[in-house]
Design a protein around this motif. Structure first.
Motif, mmCIF file in Angstrom:
data_model
loop_
_atom_site.group_PDB
_atom_site.id
_atom_site.type_symbol
_atom_site.label_atom_id
_atom_site.label_comp_id
_atom_site.label_asym_id
_atom_site.label_seq_id
_atom_site.Cartn_x
_atom_site.Cartn_y
_atom_site.Cartn_z
ATOM 1 N N UNK A 116 33.372 38.427 28.231
ATOM 2 C CA UNK A 116 34.790 39.190 28.692
ATOM 3 C C UNK A 116 34.797 40.566 29.238
ATOM 4 N N UNK A 117 36.137 40.211 30.160
ATOM 5 C CA UNK A 117 36.618 40.858 30.729
ATOM 6 C C UNK A 117 37.838 41.640 30.801
ATOM 7 N N UNK A 118 38.360 42.263 30.746
ATOM 8 C CA UNK A 118 39.750 43.246 29.941
ATOM 9 C C UNK A 118 40.139 43.927 31.378
ATOM 10 N N UNK A 119 41.921 43.371 31.617
ATOM 11 C CA UNK A 119 42.575 43.666 33.345
ATOM 12 C C UNK A 119 42.926 44.667 33.075
ATOM 13 N N UNK A 120 42.907 45.954 33.568
ATOM 14 C CA UNK A 120 43.630 47.678 32.988
ATOM 15 C C UNK A 120 43.189 47.692 31.467
ATOM 16 N N UNK A 121 42.303 48.398 31.362
ATOM 17 C CA UNK A 121 41.447 48.286 30.122
ATOM 18 C C UNK A 121 42.310 50.316 29.548
ATOM 19 N N UNK A 122 43.413 50.466 31.025
ATOM 20 C CA UNK A 122 43.704 51.876 29.462
ATOM 21 C C UNK A 122 42.946 52.855 29.155
ATOM 22 N N UNK A 123 43.139 53.139 27.871
ATOM 23 C CA UNK A 123 42.712 53.641 26.615
ATOM 24 C C UNK A 123 41.434 53.396 26.107
ATOM 25 N N UNK A 124 41.259 51.937 26.373
ATOM 26 C CA UNK A 124 39.897 51.161 25.873
ATOM 27 C C UNK A 124 40.214 50.251 24.756
ATOM 28 N N UNK A 125 41.162 50.433 24.293
ATOM 29 C CA UNK A 125 41.070 50.001 22.924
ATOM 30 C C UNK A 125 41.243 48.887 22.280
ATOM 31 N N UNK A 126 41.895 48.532 23.410
ATOM 32 C CA UNK A 126 41.042 46.839 23.308
ATOM 33 C C UNK A 126 39.820 46.123 23.082
ATOM 34 N N UNK A 127 38.917 46.493 24.521
ATOM 35 C CA UNK A 127 37.480 46.181 24.586
ATOM 36 C C UNK A 127 36.603 47.029 23.897
ATOM 37 N N UNK A 182 33.543 34.559 29.780
ATOM 38 C CA UNK A 182 34.434 33.597 28.048
ATOM 39 C C UNK A 182 35.266 33.207 28.229
ATOM 40 N N UNK A 183 36.120 35.264 28.240
ATOM 41 C CA UNK A 183 37.333 34.638 28.002
ATOM 42 C C UNK A 183 38.417 36.638 29.014
ATOM 43 N N UNK A 184 39.288 36.374 29.209
ATOM 44 C CA UNK A 184 39.628 37.474 30.260
ATOM 45 C C UNK A 184 40.693 38.000 29.463
ATOM 46 N N UNK A 185 41.021 39.136 29.281
ATOM 47 C CA UNK A 185 42.052 39.396 28.123
ATOM 48 C C UNK A 185 42.849 41.074 28.710
ATOM 49 N N UNK A 186 44.407 40.854 28.995
ATOM 50 C CA UNK A 186 44.703 41.803 29.622
ATOM 51 C C UNK A 186 46.316 42.233 28.674
ATOM 52 N N UNK A 187 46.778 43.207 28.264
ATOM 53 C CA UNK A 187 47.894 44.233 28.128
ATOM 54 C C UNK A 187 48.457 44.658 29.560
#
Length: 281
Positions: A116-127, A182-187
């Motif tokens: 997975x790829x997270x754009x704008x990870x911030x605190x990292x809570x999602x990843x 497989x997925x890209x996620x972002x908040x």
């Protein structure tokens, strides 16, 4: 030396005088943090004397909270998906609403070793949460803020997922290597500029503005990510969205050719998560 009960009563009084919501709870949590105890222990030790050094630090914390600094920035702690996270003013405070985004991704049928790829990870809570609950997952995480990346790395270490996570300093996709995800996620920052002045002072005056708003209509990052994500042969694109942005983000995804677009509502029956498919998962 004052007792626990006396210190707590005075702290609560100061917060109430300054019209801080949940003054009793916040005063109690700050003292629990300093004493490294839970609520039951605090109650049992109501008459125990508190050392002057702790009292002095406690009232420094109370002064910060009475000026609307978020409790989480004072204690440097926020729980998310049942996991502990360090936070400071370089990152947004993880919110329960965002847990829905994580839950929806966890529920997908990951039958292989997804990346997975997270754009704008911030605190990292999602990843970090995704890595905790999807045992065969690896993540690539980017942020334009090096300070945020450092905090995300700290949280990855706290939650023992460092071997499966990679951090990249990048403005959106600028430094992301060309590969299949497989997925890209972002908040992303999605609050329209015109709504910023409606935010509570805890948010407006303390949380990083660049992580809150695109300084426009709130949709700029959805447009950019939806366009660029297609170059990475992704299966799923998943966003957190604003309370009324479902139709607009759906339209953006439709224009970019995404399929099986699903909109999910939070516990307040507001738009919160949108997931779309580009390829196989």
């Amino acid at each position: 030396m004052p007792t626990v009960k006396e210190v707590l009563a005075y702290g609560t009084q100061i917060l109430n005088q300054n019209k801080i919501g949940d003054a009793t709870r916040d005063a109690r949590l700050l003292l629990m943090h300093l004493l490294s105890c839970d609520r039951a222990t605090l109650i049992i030790n109501n008459d125990k004397l508190v050392e002057e050094e702790i009292v002095a630090t406690y009232f420094k914390y109370i002064d910060r909270r009475k000026n609307h600094e978020p409790l989480q920035y004072i204690t440097h702690y926020q729980e998310f998906m049942g996991l502990p996270f360090y936070v400071d003013q370089n990152v947004l405070i993880p919110r329960q609403d965002t847990e829905l985004l994580v839950e929806k991704l966890i529920a997908l049928p990951w039958n292989h070793h997804p990346i997975g790829l997270e754009i704008g990870v911030g605190s990292g809570c999602i990843s970090v949460s995704l890595l905790h609950y999807i045992s065969n997952l690896t993540m690539v995480c980017s942020d334009i803020s090096q300070a945020a990346l450092d905090i995300a790395a700290k949280n990855a270490s706290i939650n023992a997922c460092i071997p499966r996570i990679k951090f990249i300093h990048s403005d959106l996709f600028a430094n992301i290597p060309q590969q299949k995800f497989d997925f890209i996620v972002s908040n992303p920052p999605y609050i329209p500029k015109c709504e910023m002045n409606q935010l509570q002072p805890e948010v407006l005056d303390f949380e990083p503005a660049a992580a809150l708003t695109d300084s426009g209509d709130g949709l700029a990052f959805y447009r950019a990510i939806a366009t660029e994500a297609k170059k990475y042969e992704i299966g799923i694109l998943a966003f957190e969205i604003g309370y009324n942005q479902g139709p607009d983000v759906t339209k953006i995804l439709e224009i970019e050719g995404y399929q099986n677009i699903q909109l999910f509502y939070d516990y307040n029956n507001k738009h919160r998560v949108i997931i779309a498919q580009q390829g196989e998962i």
